[in-house]
Design a protein around this motif. Structure first.
Motif, short mmCIF file in Angstrom:
data_model
loop_
_atom_site.label_atom_id
_atom_site.label_comp_id
_atom_site.label_asym_id
_atom_site.label_seq_id
_atom_site.Cartn_x
_atom_site.Cartn_y
_atom_site.Cartn_z
N ARG A 183 12.26 46.84 -28.85
CA ARG A 183 13.12 46.61 -27.68
C ARG A 183 13.20 47.88 -26.86
N MET A 229 10.22 41.30 -44.08
CA MET A 229 10.55 42.52 -43.36
C MET A 229 10.17 42.31 -41.89
N THR A 230 11.17 42.26 -41.03
CA THR A 230 10.93 42.04 -39.61
C THR A 230 11.24 43.31 -38.83
N VAL A 231 10.33 43.67 -37.95
CA VAL A 231 10.53 44.81 -37.05
C VAL A 231 10.67 44.25 -35.65
N THR A 232 11.71 44.69 -34.97
CA THR A 232 11.96 44.27 -33.59
C THR A 232 11.68 45.44 -32.67
N GLN A 237 14.40 48.06 -37.61
CA GLN A 237 14.29 47.24 -38.81
C GLN A 237 15.61 47.30 -39.56
N ASP A 238 16.16 46.16 -39.82
CA ASP A 238 17.45 46.07 -40.54
C ASP A 238 18.51 46.96 -39.89
#
Length: 73
Positions: A6, A1-4, A57-58
């Motif tokens: 920005r 699970m990756t959270v970006t 996320q996603d």
């Protein structure tokens, strides 16, 4: 699970409003009135701050953060 994380874009506002309105309506966090209009909230959250960020996320915005003075005025 990756959270970006920005910088927010104008196109992010509908997702941000969904998050912000739910938080502001409780009346116990921000100096905004619980019945703040969407236009006022938008100006407060993305119109005036130095920087506004989103956590994504996603492809969905799951959080937001704005750097600005802590209190209005």
């Amino acid at each position: 699970m990756t959270v970006t994380v920005r910088l927010a874009a104008d196109a992010d506002w509908p997702a941000l409003w969904e998050i912000i309105s739910a938080v502001v309506r409780t009346g116990d966090t921000y100096t905004l009135a619980p019945d703040v209009s969407e236009a006022e909230a938008r100006e407060f959250w993305i119109g005036v701050p130095l920087e506004t960020y989103v956590a994504e996320q996603d492809g969905a915005i799951v959080g937001t953060y704005a750097l600005r003075p802590n209190q209005r005025g």
